[in-house]
Design an enzyme around this catalytic site. Structure first.
Site, PDB file in Angstrom:
ATOM      1  N   GLN A 175      -3.278  12.575  -4.146  1.00  0.00           N
ATOM      2  CA  GLN A 175      -4.222  12.819  -3.040  1.00  0.00           C
ATOM      3  C   GLN A 175      -3.608  13.295  -1.951  1.00  0.00           C
ATOM      4  O   GLN A 175      -4.384  14.051  -1.041  1.00  0.00           O
ATOM      5  CB  GLN A 175      -4.637  11.130  -2.607  1.00  0.00           C
ATOM      6  CG  GLN A 175      -5.655  10.352  -3.486  1.00  0.00           C
ATOM      7  CD  GLN A 175      -4.719   9.446  -4.510  1.00  0.00           C
ATOM      8  OE1 GLN A 175      -3.655   9.979  -4.996  1.00  0.00           O
ATOM      9  NE2 GLN A 175      -5.376   8.323  -4.567  1.00  0.00           N
ATOM     10  N   ASP A 194      -5.372  -0.388   3.203  1.00  0.00           N
ATOM     11  CA  ASP A 194      -6.412  -0.902   2.491  1.00  0.00           C
ATOM     12  C   ASP A 194      -6.784  -2.343   2.764  1.00  0.00           C
ATOM     13  O   ASP A 194      -7.785  -2.918   2.591  1.00  0.00           O
ATOM     14  CB  ASP A 194      -5.989  -0.742   0.987  1.00  0.00           C
ATOM     15  CG  ASP A 194      -6.144   0.784   0.651  1.00  0.00           C
ATOM     16  OD1 ASP A 194      -5.112   1.496   0.757  1.00  0.00           O
ATOM     17  OD2 ASP A 194      -7.485   1.131   0.241  1.00  0.00           O
TER      18      ASP A 194
HETATM   19  O1  MRU Z   1      -6.480   5.032  -4.324  1.00  0.00           O
HETATM   20  P1  MRU Z   1      -7.000   5.702  -2.893  1.00  0.00           P
HETATM   21  O2  MRU Z   1      -6.893   7.039  -2.753  1.00  0.00           O
HETATM   22  O3  MRU Z   1      -8.364   5.023  -2.548  1.00  0.00           O
HETATM   23  O4  MRU Z   1      -5.933   4.914  -1.848  1.00  0.00           O
HETATM   24  C1  MRU Z   1      -6.260   5.222  -0.531  1.00  0.00           C
HETATM   25  C2  MRU Z   1      -5.170   4.757   0.613  1.00  0.00           C
HETATM   26  O5  MRU Z   1      -4.424   4.282   0.121  1.00  0.00           O
HETATM   27  C3  MRU Z   1      -5.378   5.235   1.861  1.00  0.00           C
HETATM   28  O6  MRU Z   1      -4.281   5.262   2.558  1.00  0.00           O
HETATM   29  C4  MRU Z   1      -6.202   3.931   2.625  1.00  0.00           C
HETATM   30  O7  MRU Z   1      -7.266   3.812   1.846  1.00  0.00           O
HETATM   31  C5  MRU Z   1      -6.608   4.244   3.955  1.00  0.00           C
HETATM   32  S1  MRU Z   1      -8.016   5.241   4.238  1.00  0.00           S
HETATM   33  C6  MRU Z   1      -8.070   5.476   5.748  1.00  0.00           C
END
Ligand code: MRU
Length: 348
Positions: free
Chosen positions: A199, A240
């Site tokens: 990501q 999260d």
């Molecule tokens: O697995 P993902 O890509 O959904 O994880 C995303 C993250 O860990 C982000 O840092 C988190 O969701 C915060 S988004 C503002």
């Protein structure tokens, strides 16, 4: 700057940009019912805590095409909530929808007509997040000036993707960075990769590049090198789930980054809206950590890279100890120092 839209509601369907394919391909996945929405969240077509939450609301709008019974609505909410367990935003948004539906049903005896209300709610939730994120960015600007003793331009670091692709509007941690850039206060940004779909390398770099921000992507193994050698002024990460004592679940690798940051005295911050807080949990040890399929680690683009008999451990998130966090930005202000008393005070 031309931005892709991560989520769009049109023609009674949810149009999601497939975030596993960006930036090389801009493919739209269309969710037409609750099951499509569940799969899009689980398979990470759509990702990032706030955006998962908004997708959940639209999933419930779609659920109303199938049934207007309150029990079915509640069952759809539980089903959608099980798609990804760590980000509390999904649970938060679904709970609000169930409360709204319960009230509507009590007043009208049915959920007939509730869809229009829920659609307006979904649109509004995304709109207000923009203002909340902007408030965080402004508070972060002030904080950076205080901790560094200057007004920039700053060298900053971030992990995973927390920009508009993860939030719809603006972004949280990355939103702070783009806001600071708009004020000429960013010198350079280091964006760390992250699993399972890189990501940081793909999505954060894509957003930084579209915004014209000087940046380099880096592997997670470079944390120590980077923080020792590159004069990073501050690190911003998203969340999260943030629990009562300030322990914070975020993308796997975030906790390691915070520990290295503390070793080298680089201030490490979390930025997240109040929908990311879960004060029903006292400490991070209560947070459910999503374990993802082994193939995401054992394979690369569908081709096996590990020996046939190797297994993989694939936790999607880890928990950063509140003691490692310099401060948490939310729309109500800055939680600093990070402890239960201050979390509860700022949340009000
Ligand atoms: O697995 P993902 O890509 O959904 O994880 C995303 C993250 O860990 C982000 O840092 C988190 O969701 C915060 S988004 C503002």
């Amino acid at each position: 700057m031309q931005k892709v839209t991560p989520l769009e509601w049109k023609d009674e369907c949810l149009y999601l940009i497939d975030q596993r394919k960006l930036p090389m391909e801009e493919i739209i996945v269309i969710a037409k019912n609750v099951e499509d929405t569940f799969n899009a969240i689980k398979d990470m077509v759509v990702r990032g805590a706030p955006l998962i939450g908004f997708t959940g609301i639209w999933g419930l709008v779609l659920a109303l095409n199938e049934s207007t019974s309150l029990d079915d609505f509640k069952a759809s909410a539980s089903y959608l909530n099980s798609a990804r367990p760590t980000a509390v935003n999904l649970e938060f948004e679904l709970k609000v929808c169930v409360e709204m539906a319960t009230k509507y049903c009590a007043e009208n005896g049915t959920l007939e007509g509730f869809k229009t209300l829920l659609e307006a709610h979904a649109i509004n939730e995304m709109k207000v997040l923009h203002d909340k994120n902007l408030a965080m960015a402004k508070r972060a600007e002030q904080e950076l000036k205080e901790v560094t003793g200057h007004e920039g331009p700053y060298t900053l670091m971030t992990i995973c993707n927390t920009g508009y692709l993860a939030c719809g509007p603006q972004g949280t941690a990355l939103g702070i960075i783009t806001y600071l850039h708009s004020k000429g206060k960013v010198k350079h940004v280091y964006a760390s990769e992250t699993r399972p779909y890189m990501q940081g390398v793909r999505l954060t770099a894509y957003e930084l590049s579209k915004s014209g921000i000087s940046h380099e992507v880096t592997v997670e193994g470079a944390f120590s090198y980077l923080l020792k050698e590159k004069n990073v002024d501050a690190i911003f990460a998203g969340a999260d789930r943030i629990v009562a004592n300030g322990d914070t679940a975020n993308k796997i690798g975030t906790s390691s980054l915070s520990i290295v940051a503390n070793h080298y005295n680089v201030p490490f911050y979390i930025a997240a809206p109040i929908s990311s807080f879960d004060i029903n949990m006292e400490t991070g040890s209560e947070i459910p950590i999503e374990m993802r399929p082994e193939e995401e680690i054992l394979e690369f683009k569908g081709i096996r890279v590990a020996p046939a008999d190797s297994r993989a451990l694939n936790p999607s998130f880890d928990v950063t100890d509140h003691k490692m966090i310099e401060g948490i930005f939310c729309e109500n202000g800055l939680i600093k120092p990070v402890d239960k008393e201050n979390v509860l005070k700022v949340l009000g």
